[in-house]
Design a protein around this motif. Sequence first.
Motif, PDB file in Angstrom:
ATOM      1  N   LYS A  39       0.810  -1.131  -0.133  1.00 39.02           N
ATOM      2  CA  LYS A  39      -0.231  -0.216   0.072  1.00 39.02           C
ATOM      3  C   LYS A  39       1.086   1.388  -0.048  1.00 39.02           C
ATOM      4  O   LYS A  39       0.585   2.142  -0.697  1.00 39.02           O
ATOM      5  N   ILE A  40       1.971   1.232   0.601  1.00 40.62           N
ATOM      6  CA  ILE A  40       2.967   2.649   0.767  1.00 40.62           C
ATOM      7  C   ILE A  40       3.344   2.646  -0.377  1.00 40.62           C
ATOM      8  O   ILE A  40       3.345   3.834  -1.184  1.00 40.62           O
ATOM      9  N   MET A  41       3.929   1.705  -1.298  1.00 37.44           N
ATOM     10  CA  MET A  41       4.535   1.619  -2.516  1.00 37.44           C
ATOM     11  C   MET A  41       3.432   2.236  -3.333  1.00 37.44           C
ATOM     12  O   MET A  41       3.803   2.993  -4.445  1.00 37.44           O
ATOM     13  N   GLU A  42       2.259   1.734  -3.630  1.00 36.42           N
ATOM     14  CA  GLU A  42       1.081   2.345  -4.349  1.00 36.42           C
ATOM     15  C   GLU A  42       0.663   3.884  -4.100  1.00 36.42           C
ATOM     16  O   GLU A  42       0.807   4.618  -5.072  1.00 36.42           O
ATOM     17  N   ILE A  43       1.126   4.259  -2.928  1.00 31.74           N
ATOM     18  CA  ILE A  43       0.565   5.624  -2.498  1.00 31.74           C
ATOM     19  C   ILE A  43       1.868   6.404  -3.046  1.00 31.74           C
ATOM     20  O   ILE A  43       1.725   7.471  -3.839  1.00 31.74           O
ATOM     21  N   THR A  44       3.106   5.961  -2.795  1.00 33.03           N
ATOM     22  CA  THR A  44       4.293   6.716  -3.291  1.00 33.03           C
ATOM     23  C   THR A  44       4.351   6.587  -4.997  1.00 33.03           C
ATOM     24  O   THR A  44       4.592   7.767  -5.331  1.00 33.03           O
ATOM     25  N   GLY A  45       3.859   5.715  -5.498  1.00 34.12           N
ATOM     26  CA  GLY A  45       3.748   5.788  -6.911  1.00 34.12           C
ATOM     27  C   GLY A  45       2.741   6.782  -7.292  1.00 34.12           C
ATOM     28  O   GLY A  45       3.023   7.483  -8.452  1.00 34.12           O
TER      29      GLY A  45
END
Length: 162
Positions: A39-45
């Motif tokens: 989820k963190i990676m999706e948000i930063t993306g």
Amino acid sequence: MAAPITSIKRTERTEMEVQQEKLADLQKLMAEQEESLQKIMEITGELHSIGALDALQAMLQAKEKIAGIAVGQVSREPVTNMLNNLLAAAGTLTAIDPATVQQLSQSVQQGLNEAEKGVTEGQKIGVLQLMKSVNDPDINRALTFGMNFLKGMGKGLNDSAE
């Protein structure tokens, strides 16, 4: 009988062993928190794709200039006046009984509804009707409240003038 212990051997880990242990701990943590990390990676993306990360990076690089502008804006007289007024209003509100404020608020709402109804109906009041309306208990109650309010406000103004 056993021989007494005369020396203690400390086993010191090498830098490589410490790094290996840290990597193992990190790997374990990543495995436990896989969903959160995704989820963190999706948000930063998403933040990167809309340019928010670039803007944030630029803001961090210009933090001293931004801080100087913010301090300059906050220290302007209109802003300090607004903050002082907000603090004074908050102090006044904390000194008033909440039940009184609620009753007054409901009364104002009801009064506005009645006033709007009178305007839409096109009511007109003559001088004689105005004099008779003082005997209406609701109008008299509001007038008495207003007169007492004005008397108390006048006392307060007199106290502050001295």
